[in-house]
Design an enzyme around this catalytic site. Sequence first.
Site, short mmCIF file in Angstrom:
data_model
loop_
_atom_site.label_atom_id
_atom_site.label_comp_id
_atom_site.label_asym_id
_atom_site.label_seq_id
_atom_site.Cartn_x
_atom_site.Cartn_y
_atom_site.Cartn_z
N ASN A 1 11.60 -2.13 -8.63
CA ASN A 1 10.94 -1.74 -10.00
C ASN A 1 11.97 -1.83 -11.10
OD1 ASN A 1 8.58 -1.21 -10.37
ND2 ASN A 1 8.53 0.82 -9.35
N ASN B 1 18.80 2.53 -1.21
CA ASN B 1 18.10 3.94 -0.98
C ASN B 1 19.38 3.95 -0.52
OD1 ASN B 1 16.21 2.76 -2.82
ND2 ASN B 1 14.73 2.91 -0.70
N HIS C 1 11.40 -5.78 0.31
CA HIS C 1 11.40 -4.67 -0.84
C HIS C 1 12.57 -5.26 -1.73
CE1 HIS C 1 13.78 -0.80 -1.64
NE2 HIS C 1 12.70 -1.16 -1.87
N SER D 1 9.27 1.23 0.75
CA SER D 1 11.58 0.74 0.60
C SER D 1 11.96 1.88 1.76
CB SER D 1 11.04 1.65 -1.24
OG SER D 1 10.17 3.23 -0.81
N VAL E 1 1.00 -1.22 -0.09
CA VAL E 1 0.26 0.53 -0.37
C VAL E 1 0.23 1.30 0.09
CG1 VAL E 1 -1.69 -1.56 1.64
CG2 VAL E 1 -0.12 -0.04 2.61
N GLU F 1 15.31 -6.86 -1.09
CA GLU F 1 16.08 -6.77 0.13
C GLU F 1 15.04 -7.72 1.69
OE1 GLU F 1 18.27 -3.12 -0.16
OE2 GLU F 1 16.58 -2.54 0.57
N GLU G 1 3.18 4.32 0.53
CA GLU G 1 4.31 4.58 1.90
C GLU G 1 4.09 5.77 2.65
OE1 GLU G 1 6.48 2.35 2.52
OE2 GLU G 1 7.89 2.57 0.82
#
Lengths: 76, 285
Positions: B143, B190, B140, B119, B90, B152, B92
Amino acid sequence: MENRELVVSRILTAVVAEARRLVAEGVATAEDVDAAMTNGALFKKPPFAYTREIGEDEMNRRLSEYAEKYGPRFNP
Amino acid sequence: MGDLRIGIVGAGTMGGEIAFIATQAGFPVIMKDIEQRFLDAGINKTKQIYEFKVKRRRMSPEEMDEKIRLISTTLNYDGFADADFVIEAVPENLELKQKVFAELEKACPDRAILATNTSALSITKIAEKTTCRDRVVGMHFFNPVSMMRLVEVIRGAETSDSTVDATCALAEAMGKSPVKCADSAGFIVNRLLCAAMLEAIRCESEGLLPRAEIDNALVKPDAGLPIGLFKMADQLGIDLLYKVMKILEDAFGERLAVPEIIKNLHDQGALGVKSGKGFYEYGKP
């Protein structure tokens, strides 16, 4: 050093410095960090492979030089 | 592992992509969202990926239909009582995710593993409103999920070893390469991408090279990136990047602080490719 080379070196070295901290904090192993950057960000030179490529000593020298010139984010 | 039933909550792009890799591996999927139109969009996303494979003759149309029949949908949690493994995708938002996990604890059997595809948010915090924190884990995906091999697998403060192992096993069964990491801001990718992005921005602001030339240099063999960082930021969306950088700034301070230029682009609504302008101009979206 030509600007182009310096920019590439600074960006890849910044990733190395942050990756070392991440491993030191116990977030992930060096091997897993490289696997993640290869499979998740498609880096051909993930930080620890890049370090092996240029040599551990050269990387440490570069980190010290950059830390002095550009700031503590490069502290080895 | 072959008879696992997989629940997916949130049928956006991510939900639709995850339904693809799950059904491709032969798992039955129950997909939940709050409105029929979202469910339709999610299924369409899954179909699009399959149709592309059929077009490239990597799969027969019959096989595709068989895979798509593995997916059922619901607007409440009907069918989640049989789910063995749930992946939440859903938007973030911490409160929303906490609410979904509290609902999942009630709707799913005690054996079910509850994974979040966040993420950037903390797994420990997402699990906070449940009493089954040992079964909550981060999963995780990257895309586009159908193309990127990395998952992850993030261990929250109370996540059990068996939950982490089962999550890695499922990722592998779906053809992915899982990497384990701790519940630390930005996880691995990230955080490191932001460190790279910040250095690129500093190099530009010091006048070393203009951004287009930095991007060009980064895709040359001696750097080996798949795409320039400024371009990547525009594709990802400056709004998402801003959110992730803010989380990194809160966790690590000055070193990974949101730079002025990201703040400015964000405030001007220059969010990258989707708004026609970010670091580069793209014309009308």
